[in-house]
Design a protein around this motif. Structure first.
Motif, PDB file in Angstrom:
ATOM      1  N   THR A 128       0.859  -1.191   0.000  1.00  0.00           N
ATOM      2  CA  THR A 128       0.000   0.000   0.000  1.00  0.00           C
ATOM      3  C   THR A 128       0.897   1.243   0.000  1.00  0.00           C
ATOM      4  N   GLN A 129       0.267   2.419  -0.045  1.00  0.00           N
ATOM      5  CA  GLN A 129       1.035   3.663  -0.123  1.00  0.00           C
ATOM      6  C   GLN A 129       1.891   3.865   1.125  1.00  0.00           C
ATOM      7  N   PHE A 130       3.062   4.471   0.938  1.00  0.00           N
ATOM      8  CA  PHE A 130       3.957   4.742   2.056  1.00  0.00           C
ATOM      9  C   PHE A 130       3.460   5.940   2.872  1.00  0.00           C
ATOM     10  N   HIS A 131       3.756   5.909   4.178  1.00  0.00           N
ATOM     11  CA  HIS A 131       3.483   7.070   5.023  1.00  0.00           C
ATOM     12  C   HIS A 131       4.086   8.343   4.420  1.00  0.00           C
ATOM     13  N   ASP A 132       5.300   8.203   3.873  1.00  0.00           N
ATOM     14  CA  ASP A 132       6.012   9.366   3.334  1.00  0.00           C
ATOM     15  C   ASP A 132       5.212  10.066   2.238  1.00  0.00           C
ATOM     16  N   LEU A 133       4.496   9.287   1.415  1.00  0.00           N
ATOM     17  CA  LEU A 133       3.717   9.888   0.341  1.00  0.00           C
ATOM     18  C   LEU A 133       2.602  10.746   0.912  1.00  0.00           C
ATOM     19  N   LEU A 134       1.903  10.228   1.917  1.00  0.00           N
ATOM     20  CA  LEU A 134       0.835  11.013   2.527  1.00  0.00           C
ATOM     21  C   LEU A 134       1.377  12.302   3.135  1.00  0.00           C
ATOM     22  N   VAL A 135       2.531  12.211   3.788  1.00  0.00           N
ATOM     23  CA  VAL A 135       3.129  13.410   4.376  1.00  0.00           C
ATOM     24  C   VAL A 135       3.418  14.453   3.301  1.00  0.00           C
ATOM     25  N   ARG A 136       3.963  14.017   2.156  1.00  0.00           N
ATOM     26  CA  ARG A 136       4.240  14.961   1.070  1.00  0.00           C
ATOM     27  C   ARG A 136       2.955  15.577   0.524  1.00  0.00           C
ATOM     28  N   VAL A 137       1.944  14.736   0.331  1.00  0.00           N
ATOM     29  CA  VAL A 137       0.671  15.240  -0.213  1.00  0.00           C
ATOM     30  C   VAL A 137       0.023  16.212   0.768  1.00  0.00           C
ATOM     31  N   PHE A 138      -0.028  15.839   2.035  1.00  0.00           N
ATOM     32  CA  PHE A 138      -0.643  16.719   3.032  1.00  0.00           C
ATOM     33  C   PHE A 138       0.142  18.021   3.176  1.00  0.00           C
ATOM     34  N   GLY A 223     -12.253   1.296  -2.408  1.00  0.00           N
ATOM     35  CA  GLY A 223     -11.230   0.602  -1.629  1.00  0.00           C
ATOM     36  C   GLY A 223     -10.401  -0.378  -2.421  1.00  0.00           C
ATOM     37  N   GLY A 224     -10.330  -0.218  -3.734  1.00  0.00           N
ATOM     38  CA  GLY A 224      -9.551  -1.135  -4.550  1.00  0.00           C
ATOM     39  C   GLY A 224      -8.066  -1.126  -4.243  1.00  0.00           C
ATOM     40  N   HIS A 225      -7.581  -0.078  -3.604  1.00  0.00           N
ATOM     41  CA  HIS A 225      -6.159   0.058  -3.280  1.00  0.00           C
ATOM     42  C   HIS A 225      -5.838  -0.409  -1.858  1.00  0.00           C
ATOM     43  N   LEU A 226      -6.816  -1.015  -1.185  1.00  0.00           N
ATOM     44  CA  LEU A 226      -6.650  -1.434   0.211  1.00  0.00           C
ATOM     45  C   LEU A 226      -6.517  -2.951   0.300  1.00  0.00           C
ATOM     46  N   THR A 227      -5.898  -3.401   1.375  1.00  0.00           N
ATOM     47  CA  THR A 227      -5.799  -4.850   1.639  1.00  0.00           C
ATOM     48  C   THR A 227      -5.952  -5.097   3.140  1.00  0.00           C
ATOM     49  N   PRO A 228      -7.163  -4.875   3.670  1.00  0.00           N
ATOM     50  CA  PRO A 228      -7.371  -4.991   5.113  1.00  0.00           C
ATOM     51  C   PRO A 228      -7.070  -6.367   5.671  1.00  0.00           C
ATOM     52  N   GLY A 229      -7.189  -7.405   4.840  1.00  0.00           N
ATOM     53  CA  GLY A 229      -6.881  -8.753   5.308  1.00  0.00           C
ATOM     54  C   GLY A 229      -5.397  -9.033   5.423  1.00  0.00           C
ATOM     55  N   LEU A 230      -4.577  -8.116   4.906  1.00  0.00           N
ATOM     56  CA  LEU A 230      -3.122  -8.279   4.972  1.00  0.00           C
ATOM     57  C   LEU A 230      -2.495  -7.021   5.571  1.00  0.00           C
ATOM     58  N   ALA A 231      -3.018  -6.632   6.715  1.00  0.00           N
ATOM     59  CA  ALA A 231      -2.509  -5.454   7.438  1.00  0.00           C
ATOM     60  C   ALA A 231      -1.296  -5.871   8.264  1.00  0.00           C
ATOM     61  N   VAL A 232      -0.199  -6.183   7.565  1.00  0.00           N
ATOM     62  CA  VAL A 232       0.968  -6.769   8.229  1.00  0.00           C
ATOM     63  C   VAL A 232       1.943  -5.722   8.762  1.00  0.00           C
ATOM     64  N   GLY A 233       1.813  -4.480   8.325  1.00  0.00           N
ATOM     65  CA  GLY A 233       2.672  -3.421   8.839  1.00  0.00           C
ATOM     66  C   GLY A 233       2.388  -3.163  10.312  1.00  0.00           C
ATOM     67  N   LYS A 234       3.376  -2.659  11.014  1.00  0.00           N
ATOM     68  CA  LYS A 234       3.251  -2.410  12.456  1.00  0.00           C
ATOM     69  C   LYS A 234       3.194  -0.931  12.806  1.00  0.00           C
ATOM     70  N   VAL A 235       3.889  -0.090  12.053  1.00  0.00           N
ATOM     71  CA  VAL A 235       4.019   1.322  12.395  1.00  0.00           C
ATOM     72  C   VAL A 235       2.789   2.093  11.915  1.00  0.00           C
ATOM     73  N   THR A 236       2.129   2.802  12.829  1.00  0.00           N
ATOM     74  CA  THR A 236       0.958   3.600  12.474  1.00  0.00           C
ATOM     75  C   THR A 236       1.390   4.952  11.914  1.00  0.00           C
ATOM     76  N   PHE A 237       0.435   5.649  11.334  1.00  0.00           N
ATOM     77  CA  PHE A 237       0.728   6.974  10.770  1.00  0.00           C
ATOM     78  C   PHE A 237       1.139   7.939  11.877  1.00  0.00           C
ATOM     79  N   GLU A 238       0.466   7.876  13.023  1.00  0.00           N
ATOM     80  CA  GLU A 238       0.838   8.750  14.141  1.00  0.00           C
ATOM     81  C   GLU A 238       2.254   8.461  14.629  1.00  0.00           C
ATOM     82  N   GLU A 239       2.630   7.194  14.667  1.00  0.00           N
ATOM     83  CA  GLU A 239       3.995   6.843  15.084  1.00  0.00           C
ATOM     84  C   GLU A 239       5.017   7.346  14.070  1.00  0.00           C
ATOM     85  N   HIS A 240       4.686   7.239  12.797  1.00  0.00           N
ATOM     86  CA  HIS A 240       5.574   7.768  11.757  1.00  0.00           C
ATOM     87  C   HIS A 240       5.747   9.277  11.922  1.00  0.00           C
TER      88      HIS A 240
END
Length: 251
Positions: A128-138, A223-240
């Motif tokens: 899925t999209q990286f935290h860094d991309l959202l930070v740049r967009v925001f 939600g075609g870009h989401l994969t809720p059944g494979l939420a294997v990442g650990k770091v949240t956006f707030e933690e990033h």
């Protein structure tokens, strides 16, 4: 010792993949348009590319550009890899490239097909999209006093370092084909992610969700870009964000 070439090895993801692979004792070559001694524009190919892949066991293909040219770059890379007898080609793609009719996603899907049909041993990881991309967009959309966001769209951002770890795990191994997708730990609305960004950066903005139109928007909204059944990442956006702001970086 495995010799591995990382394309886009100076970028956000490629730099971390390179660090992980070297820490594991691999010999790593970094290819980008400006990284010596393997400064190569993949869209043009040429003798520099042939020299970069000579004697390489595995290629981790991280180089990509939303501006276009990914298919030409991949075709040149695959041709050089076949000629050099490369054993394994690892490609990082994006969750939803086959479900969301967005131009950049279509290009990534086309590259996936080139990799699969290359005749090389291959592995494809979608994330899925990286935290860094959202930070740049925001950072861009929060410059005006009103922060406009597409309505009814969710995201599932993942930490780029975790994706780098996974690629560094896959690269020295045997070709595995299409491996399980890698999603971030949470599926969140864009406005909730934007508010977290504003809180972390101390900015005050009015957040307004705006309905859009078109097939790509409908794909993201469904939600075609989401994969809720494979939420294997650990770091949240707030933690990033906390690491970003705490480290003194401008978010």
């Amino acid at each position: 010792m495995t010799t591995i070439l990382v394309t886009g090895g100076t970028g956000t993801l490629g730099r971390l993949v390179t660090e992980r692979l070297r820490a594991d004792g691999n010999e790593v070559r970094v290819l980008s348009r400006h990284a010596q001694p393997y400064a190569v524009d993949l869209r043009k190919g040429g003798s520099g590319l042939d020299a970069a892949v000579a004697g390489v066991d595995t290629i981790v293909h991280c180089a990509s550009s939303p501006g276009g040219g990914d298919e030409e770059a991949a075709a040149h890379l695959i041709a050089a890899a076949r000629k050099a007898g490369v054993r394994h080609l690892v490609y990082i793609s994006i969750v939803g490239v086959d479900r969301v009719p967005f131009g950049y996603y279509r290009s990534k899907l086309a590259v996936e097909r080139l990799v699969e049909e290359s005749g090389l041993g291959w592995t494809v990881l979608r994330a899925t999209q990286f935290h860094d991309l959202l930070v740049r967009v925001f950072g861009i959309v929060s410059k005006p006093p009103v922060m406009l966001l597409p309505a009814r769209v969710k995201d599932q951002p993942v930490e780029v370092a975790e994706v780098a770890d996974r690629l560094a795990e896959l690269a020295p191994g045997a070709p595995a084909g299409r491996v399980g997708d890698m999603g971030g730990p949470e599926v969140r609305t864009l406005d909730s992610l934007a508010r977290a960004y504003l809180k972390a950066t101390g900015r005050r903005r009015l957040v307004v969700s705006v309905p859009l139109w078109g097939k790509a928007y409908r794909g993201f909204r469904s939600g075609g870009h989401l994969t809720p059944g494979l939420a294997v990442g650990k770091v949240t956006f707030e933690e990033h964000l906390a690491r970003l702001v705490g480290g003194g970086r401008d978010a």
